[in-house]
Each structure stands twice: as structure tokens, then as C-alpha cells.
Scaffold this active site. Structure first.
Site, mmCIF file in Angstrom:
data_model
loop_
_atom_site.group_PDB
_atom_site.id
_atom_site.type_symbol
_atom_site.label_atom_id
_atom_site.label_comp_id
_atom_site.label_asym_id
_atom_site.label_seq_id
_atom_site.Cartn_x
_atom_site.Cartn_y
_atom_site.Cartn_z
ATOM 1 N N TYR A 60 0.839 -1.724 -0.093
ATOM 2 C CA TYR A 60 -0.202 -0.322 -0.058
ATOM 3 C C TYR A 60 0.814 1.399 0.290
ATOM 4 O O TYR A 60 1.185 1.378 0.634
ATOM 5 C CB TYR A 60 -0.990 0.219 1.057
ATOM 6 N N PHE A 114 -21.259 6.914 -5.529
ATOM 7 C CA PHE A 114 -21.252 7.642 -5.614
ATOM 8 C C PHE A 114 -20.735 8.707 -6.867
ATOM 9 O O PHE A 114 -21.824 9.302 -7.457
ATOM 10 C CB PHE A 114 -20.476 8.665 -4.420
ATOM 11 N N SER A 152 -13.277 -2.299 -0.681
ATOM 12 C CA SER A 152 -14.568 -1.280 -1.788
ATOM 13 C C SER A 152 -15.597 -1.478 -1.105
ATOM 14 O O SER A 152 -16.453 -1.979 -2.672
ATOM 15 C CB SER A 152 -14.111 -1.424 -2.918
ATOM 16 N N PRO A 153 -16.388 -1.836 0.030
ATOM 17 C CA PRO A 153 -17.777 -1.895 -0.456
ATOM 18 C C PRO A 153 -18.538 -0.559 -0.749
ATOM 19 O O PRO A 153 -19.816 -0.918 -0.718
ATOM 20 C CB PRO A 153 -17.688 -1.843 1.182
ATOM 21 N N LEU A 154 -17.691 0.122 -0.898
ATOM 22 C CA LEU A 154 -18.623 1.279 -1.692
ATOM 23 C C LEU A 154 -18.068 1.292 -3.078
ATOM 24 O O LEU A 154 -18.352 2.578 -3.328
ATOM 25 C CB LEU A 154 -18.942 2.741 -1.219
ATOM 26 N N ALA A 155 -17.538 0.327 -3.599
ATOM 27 C CA ALA A 155 -17.078 0.490 -4.935
ATOM 28 C C ALA A 155 -16.135 1.214 -5.534
ATOM 29 O O ALA A 155 -15.874 1.529 -6.252
ATOM 30 C CB ALA A 155 -18.416 0.068 -5.538
ATOM 31 N N GLY A 156 -15.067 1.608 -4.265
ATOM 32 C CA GLY A 156 -14.548 2.619 -4.223
ATOM 33 C C GLY A 156 -14.576 3.661 -4.446
ATOM 34 O O GLY A 156 -13.922 4.755 -4.915
ATOM 35 N N GLY A 157 -16.151 4.116 -4.132
ATOM 36 C CA GLY A 157 -16.259 5.643 -4.331
ATOM 37 C C GLY A 157 -17.228 5.730 -6.113
ATOM 38 O O GLY A 157 -18.306 6.625 -5.992
HETATM 39 P P1 NAP Z 1 -14.449 2.280 -0.019
HETATM 40 O O1 NAP Z 1 -15.695 2.772 1.016
HETATM 41 O O2 NAP Z 1 -15.200 1.090 -1.186
HETATM 42 O O3 NAP Z 1 -13.986 3.324 -0.932
HETATM 43 C C1 NAP Z 1 -13.329 4.427 -0.736
HETATM 44 C C2 NAP Z 1 -13.443 6.118 -1.694
HETATM 45 O O4 NAP Z 1 -14.873 5.883 -1.626
HETATM 46 C C3 NAP Z 1 -12.515 7.072 -0.985
HETATM 47 O O5 NAP Z 1 -11.456 7.741 -2.168
HETATM 48 C C4 NAP Z 1 -13.473 7.692 -0.262
HETATM 49 O O6 NAP Z 1 -13.410 9.140 -0.765
HETATM 50 C C5 NAP Z 1 -14.922 7.556 -1.387
HETATM 51 N N1 NAP Z 1 -16.154 7.691 -0.123
HETATM 52 C C6 NAP Z 1 -16.507 7.249 0.625
HETATM 53 N N2 NAP Z 1 -17.405 7.849 1.102
HETATM 54 C C7 NAP Z 1 -17.996 8.991 0.258
HETATM 55 C C8 NAP Z 1 -19.065 9.088 0.313
HETATM 56 N N3 NAP Z 1 -20.136 9.011 1.299
HETATM 57 N N4 NAP Z 1 -19.826 9.833 -0.751
HETATM 58 C C9 NAP Z 1 -18.304 10.271 -2.026
HETATM 59 N N5 NAP Z 1 -16.870 9.422 -1.932
HETATM 60 C C10 NAP Z 1 -16.899 8.987 -0.904
HETATM 61 O O7 NAP Z 1 -13.073 1.161 0.012
HETATM 62 P P2 NAP Z 1 -11.506 1.079 -0.532
HETATM 63 O O8 NAP Z 1 -10.749 2.428 0.128
HETATM 64 O O9 NAP Z 1 -11.294 0.752 -1.826
HETATM 65 O O10 NAP Z 1 -11.285 0.278 0.205
HETATM 66 C C11 NAP Z 1 -11.934 -0.268 1.598
HETATM 67 C C12 NAP Z 1 -9.902 -1.055 2.299
HETATM 68 O O11 NAP Z 1 -10.417 -2.634 1.505
HETATM 69 C C13 NAP Z 1 -8.996 -0.215 1.421
HETATM 70 O O12 NAP Z 1 -7.702 0.823 2.737
HETATM 71 C C14 NAP Z 1 -7.588 -1.632 1.443
HETATM 72 O O13 NAP Z 1 -7.468 -1.864 3.158
HETATM 73 C C15 NAP Z 1 -9.328 -2.805 1.280
HETATM 74 N N6 NAP Z 1 -8.423 -3.053 0.025
HETATM 75 C C16 NAP Z 1 -8.139 -4.563 -0.117
HETATM 76 C C17 NAP Z 1 -8.345 -4.717 -0.925
HETATM 77 C C18 NAP Z 1 -7.753 -6.595 -1.496
HETATM 78 O O14 NAP Z 1 -7.095 -6.966 -2.643
HETATM 79 N N7 NAP Z 1 -7.635 -6.980 -0.414
HETATM 80 C C19 NAP Z 1 -8.290 -4.474 -2.842
HETATM 81 C C20 NAP Z 1 -8.828 -3.205 -2.384
HETATM 82 C C21 NAP Z 1 -8.580 -2.256 -1.161
HETATM 83 P P3 NAP Z 1 -12.560 9.905 0.842
HETATM 84 O O15 NAP Z 1 -11.521 9.407 1.375
HETATM 85 O O16 NAP Z 1 -13.098 11.534 0.776
HETATM 86 O O17 NAP Z 1 -13.348 9.747 2.366
#
Ligand code: NAP
Length: 300
Positions: free
Chosen positions: A53, A218, A210-215
Site C-alpha cells: 500500500y 457515488f 471496496s464496500p462502496l466500490a471505491g466511491g
Molecule cells: P471504499 O469505501 O469502497 O472506497 C473509499 C473511497 O470512497 C474513498 O475515495 C472515499 O473518499 C470514497 N467515499 C467514501 N464515502 C463516500 C461518500 N459518502 N461520498 C463520496 N465518496 C465517498 O473502500 P476502498 O478504499 O476502495 O477499500 C477499502 C479497503 O479495502 C482499503 O483501504 C484496503 O484496506 C482494502 N482493499 C483490499 C484489496 C484487496 O485486494 N485485498 C483491494 C482494495 C482495497 P474519501 O477518502 O474522500 O472519504
């Protein structure tokens, strides 16, 4: 905050905080420490890392913050991953992007993670991705040695399909305790291809990345995201929830496989809003409305 029992000596908080984006948050170590403390105050005690990361920088950033207050270590569970080799200016010896699940690589990666995170032990070490060149005997040897030396308490995998999980499990004397997979209303693959059925069959709670599909839910202007936003907004109004993000989390939490969503935001208000979603109950109509709006058609 609800806790999920993974083994008789390990529980995770139902929500997990993900550090993939930590290097983008441009925080001082004092600010990262403050965020860690505030996250712990919400009841979220489980933190998700990977060696790669931030191009091999996020574990160091977290460890430097933790070193300001080492007593916090005992109040949290640390998950990290290994097995991806990424070309990076921080690893000039890496030539190609590939996977390596050899004993040597896993041992070295775990040692690096321990040093970076400034901790004596990792609660759970995951193999980041299934490796088509894996020698499972070597992977098992690395796991056994890290466990014997007290450096890693438990092991799991990430992005494994059910047959890949079963294959690695067959070489181990102890259970893999989780599979960290992509799960969201926007990305249904793991609900549809048997991965979730395998988790249910083996009583192994999955971690959802990526429970929010990485944003994307939205921000994307594709038809699926637009359909989902409108359904989620309808159900948000029915439930009087604060935002559609809470309905997305509730959709995952209400699934019987005990999904543990990993929150990817570094913004405390978004983390608190997420944590409050654990009290939202969706009925069958609402759960299926969300599923069908993602699929774009009715169930058969
Ligand atoms: P996510 O919660 O799906 O996406 C986060 C993104 O969504 C951030 O850019 C965030 O922006 C945005 N967001 C959140 N709430 C929002 C809202 N209400 N309105 C608009 N945008 C919003 O999760 P993720 O970061 O993709 O993944 C979560 C974690 O999963 C990572 O940190 C990592 O630990 C893990 N991961 C694992 C793998 C794997 O292969 N094992 C792959 C990917 C991720 P802000 O930062 O501005 O809030």
C-alpha cells in the site's frame, strides 16, 4: 460495536478500517495517531494493511504514528498482506509486477511488515492474491515458521475463489480464518460465483474490500451506478438513514455470512456514519431491490 469471533482467541470489530489510501491523506504522524485513536473510540479496532500500500509506504506511516503511543498496539488487531511484488522506486530490485508466495518471499515480507508497523506480531497475515505459480508446500512452511516464532497469530487469504481457498487449506494444519474479497452492491461477482457460498459452508466470515466500490457508486455516471443511487436513495428515505453509504453498508451487514466491511475513508465523519449503519435492518424487499437494481433485471 459488534465483534466477530474468528477463532477462540481472536475477534475483529464488525467494521474494519483500511489503510490503502493512507499515503494520499497527507497527514503528519501526529494526525495519523489522532485518527487511529478516534477510530478506536468508535469501537473499530481492526486495521487492514498490505506491504504494497502506498507503494510500500503505508505500513511505515502507520508504524511511525503507533510509535508515538505504543500502548495502542494491544487495543487493536493488525491485518496485513503479502505476495504481490510491485515495481516501485522504494523497491528498485523489483523488475516486473508479479506474485511470489515462496517461503523466502513470505518470510521477508512479514519481517518488513513487522519492522514498518513497529510491532512484534501481526494478528492476521493474508496472501494478497491467488498465485498461479504457488507452491503450497512452501507457503505452508512459511506460515508454520512465522507462527512458531510468534510473529503471526493467524493466516488467511484475499481474492481467492473457493477452489483456490480449499487447495491452500489442504496443505495447512490450521484453518485459514478469512478471505478478503471485493463485495458491494456494485460488484456482485463474489455473491454469484460460489465464493460467498464457500465462506458460508466453512463458517468463515469474509472481509469486504471496496464496500462502496471505491466511491464509484457515488461518482460513476454509468447506468448501473445511476440505478443503484436511485434505489439506495429510496431505501435511505424509508429507513431515515443519514446517507446512501449507510444503506450500502447495511446491505452487506444484513447478509448472513457475517461480512466485515473495510472502510476506505480517512474522514472521521464518514467512519462514524459507517459505524452507525450496524443498527439498520433491511427487509427482504429492500435487500432484493438493491440486488436487482445492480443486476439491471429481476431475479429469475
Ligand atoms: P471504499 O469505501 O469502497 O472506497 C473509499 C473511497 O470512497 C474513498 O475515495 C472515499 O473518499 C470514497 N467515499 C467514501 N464515502 C463516500 C461518500 N459518502 N461520498 C463520496 N465518496 C465517498 O473502500 P476502498 O478504499 O476502495 O477499500 C477499502 C479497503 O479495502 C482499503 O483501504 C484496503 O484496506 C482494502 N482493499 C483490499 C484489496 C484487496 O485486494 N485485498 C483491494 C482494495 C482495497 P474519501 O477518502 O474522500 O472519504
Amino acid at each position: 460495536m459488534e465483534r466477530v469471533q474468528l477463532t477462540n482467541d481472536l475477534t475483529f470489530s464488525r467494521f474494519i478500517h483500511g489503510l490503502w489510501r493512507l499515503s494520499d491523506w497527507n497527514q503528519s504522524k501526529e494526525e495519523t495517531l489522532k485518527l487511529i485513536e478516534e477510530v478506536l473510540e468508535t469501537g473499530i479496532t481492526t486495521f487492514d494493511h498490505a506491504d504494497i500500500y502506498g507503494s510500500y509506504t503505508c505500513e511505515d506511516l502507520f508504524g511511525e504514528a503507533l510509535a508515538l503511543k505504543p500502548s495502542l498496539r494491544e487495543k487493536m488487531e493488525i491485518v496485513t498482506k503479502c505476495g504481490i511484488v510491485l515495481p516501485s522506486t522504494n523497491r528498485p530490485e523489483h523488475k516486473t509486477h508479479h506474485y511470489n508466495t515462496s517461503k523466502k518471499h513470505i518470510m521477508e515480507s512479514a519481517e518488513n511488515s513487522l519492522t514498518s508497523l513497529k510491532t512484534d506480531y501481526i494478528d492476521v497475515l493474508l496472501i494478497h492474491r491467488p498465485d498461479p505459480f504457488m507452491d503450497p508446500e512452501q507457503t505452508a512452511e512459511a506460515f508454520n515458521q512465522l507462527h512458531k516464532e510468534g510473529k503471526v497469530r493467524h493466516f488467511g487469504v484475499s481474492n481467492f475463489k473457493s477452489h483456490q481457498f480449499s487447495m491452500l487449506q489442504s496443505y495447512l494444519d490450521f484453518p485459514l480464518i478469512t478471505n478478503q474479497i471485493e463485495l458491494s452492491p456494485y460488484v456482485l461477482e463474489n455473491f454469484q460465483d460460489g465464493t460467498i457460498d464457500h465462506a458460508l459452508q466453512n463458517r468463515i466470515p469474509p472481509m469486504a474490500w471496496s464496500p462502496l466500490a471505491g466511491g464509484e457508486i457515488f461518482s460513476s455516471d454509468d447506468e448501473k451506478a445511476a440505478r443503484l443511487r436511485s434505489t439506495l436513495e429510496k431505501i435511505r428515505a424509508e429507513k431515515d438513514a443519514d446517507g446512501i453509504d449507510q444503506i450500502i453498508y447495511a446491505w452487506l451487514l444484513n447478509h448472513p455470512s457475517r461480512i466485515m466491511p473495510i472502510i476506505g475513508s480517512g474522514k472521521l465523519d464518514r467512519i462514524r456514519t459507517a459505524a452507525a449503519a450496524q443498527d439498520i435492518h433491511l427487509n427482504h424487499d429492500q435487500w432484493f431491490e438493491i440486488l436487482q437494481s445492480s443486476m439491471g433485471h429481476d431475479v429469475p
